[in-house]
Design an enzyme around this catalytic site. Structure first.
Site: not given
Ligand code: UD1
Ligand code: MG
Length: 446
Positions: A16, A103
């Protein structure tokens, strides 16, 4: 001594943001978000830091240095991402592992410290950082039991309507018992609506093992996650407020705080006075009693005590100003060492230059430092006087106490105490202006 490790999740591309730069490399207050998080963790004296990056993110790897970088080749969820950090751990055990997001740059060391403290006090398997956010929102919800312990984290995508009514949300930050972390992560499954390995499932696993999970709360303002350019601007605004407050608490006057933009690493001395609309880029140190007047832009500069800068001055990287220097309006400095008490008050470019103490640089002086290929240095001694509108064609040296006549183009060195006159000699022609006008009137019949 307890040993603390930190895992920073930064594998997300940040679709995004619509950017060629990985999301965590976008800057707030002149510093990439990832560095903010790393620097905050450094204040906790962590023994080991691992940054989980996506494939082909050389800028993230550079920003992570000297810390370990683990790679997550495919984004399969936060639980999977933490699992990818394991090879970067070696076999040294850790008492706690702190998991933060790259982030979420505004989180404070104070909050993280409270979480680590809570884990040690309660011996919980997991401590989750919660925040209060009114529904509807997309955060995971924190479900507490009657005793106030954390029962489960339910992702919004999986939550029933009554769970979605809960205000207490998961910020994503956790502190986990280091002796069980990777064992629990290995047991996370992806049988959910997104087919992802949710780190949040670790709470249910801990409870199933008869372990405790706890929540520590922090203000949502501190936990803003950046997913878009608008979020980035919102995070910048919050950070600027913090930096301005800290600057004032440290003894600087900000005449109009809302229009002063500081960098995360700006250092201000005591009794510094900053006028409206002043912008600091990275790498600025300002000595005591310096006045920076309105509309100045300063980056990569060291300003000695008592200096007066601006209004409308531009100090670029490599500007080193000794005490009591005056840099006035529409003066640009780059790679410029300015000696004590020297002055350049008007309309001047000083690039790749050394100016000795007490010298005066007249209005309109230009160091001609570039010929389209190389950059060359101008060296001006002490107590020199550079006449207005001089062009100093580098490489060139102006000795101590030397002068240049106004309007000179100086192409060769000037000895100490000499005067250089590098301009055409003036010729006056008596009556010629009147003759010219008469001839023109006749021609145009006026
Ligand atoms: C996550 C949480 C959610 C919380 C939210 C807060 C989980 C399953 N959910 O959701 O409960 O309220 O954050 O913002 O954890 N990332 C990786 N690799 C991946 C996936 C994510 O490095 O495979 C990193 C992303 O770059 C980011 C962070 O982890 O910095 C969070 O990932 P994101 O996909 O934003 O999680 P949310 O769905 O927002
Ligand atoms: Mg998120």
């Amino acid at each position: 001594m307890k040993r603390l490790a930190v895992v920073i999740l930064a594998a997300g591309k940040g679709t995004r943001m619509k950017s060629d730069l990985p999301k965590v490399m976008h800057e707030i207050a002149g510093k990439p978000m990832l560095r903010h998080v790393i620097d905050t963790c450094a204040r906790l004296s962590a023994d080991h830091v691992v940054v989980v990056a996506g494939p082909r993110m050389p800028t993230v790897e550079a920003a992570a240095a000297p810390h370990a970088v683990a790679h997550q080749m495919e984004q399969r969820g936060t639980g999977h991402a933490v699992g990818c950090a394991r090879p970067a751990f070696g076999d040294k055990p850790f008492d706690e592992v702190l998991i933060v997001y790259g982030d979420t740059p505004l989180i404070t060391a104070e909050t993280l410290g409270r979480m680590v403290e809570e884990r040690r006090q309660s011996d919980a398997a997991v401590v989750v950082l919660g925040m209060r956010v009114a529904p509807p929102n997309a955060y995971g919800r924190l479900v507490l039991d009657a005793a106030g312990n954390l029962d489960a984290i339910v992702e919004a995508a999986e939550a029933s309507p009554d769970i979605l009514e809960l205000e207490l949300c998961n910020s994503g930050v956790m502190v986990i018992d280091g002796s069980v972390l990777f064992d629990m992560v290995a047991r996370i499954r992806n049988d959910n609506s997104k087919g992802e390995f949710y780190l949040t499932d670790i709470v249910g696993l801990a409870r199933g093992d008869g372990r405790l999970a706890r929540v520590v709360e922090a203000p949502a303002r501190e936990l803003v996650g950046v997913n878009s350019r608008a979020d980035l601007a919102a995070a910048e605004a919050i950070l600027q407020q913090r930096l301005r407050a800290a600057a004032m608490a440290g003894g600087a006057t900000l005449v109009d705080p809302a229009s002063v933009f500081l960098a995360a690493d700006t250092v201000l001395g005591r009794d510094v006075v900053i006028g409206p609309n002043v912008v600091f880029g990275a790498g600025v140190t300002v000595g005591d009693r310096v006045q920076i007047k309105a509309f100045s832009h300063i980056e990569g500069a060291r300003i000695g005590a008592g200096a007066i800068i601006g209004p409308f001055a531009r100090l670029r990287p490599g500007s080193v100003l000794a005490e009591d220097v005056h840099i006035g309006n529409f003066v640009e400095l780059k790679n410029a060492e300015i000696g004590r008490g020297a002055k350049a008050n008007h309309l001047t470019y000083l690039g790749d230059v050394t100016v000795g103490a007490g010298s005066n640089i007249g209005a309109g002086t230009i160091t001609v430092n570039y010929d389209g290929f190389g950059k060359y240095r101008t060296e001006i001694g002490e107590r020199a006087f550079i006449g207005s509108n001089s062009s100093l064609v580098a490489p060139v040296r102006i000795g101590d106490g030397a002068m240049t006549a106004a309007g000179s183009v100086v192409t060769s060195d000037v000895a100490a105490d000499a005067i250089a006159i590098g301009r055409a000699r003036q010729v006056n022609k008596p009556g010629r202006a009147a003759e010219f006008r008469a001839a023109q009137r006749a021609k145009h019949k006026k």
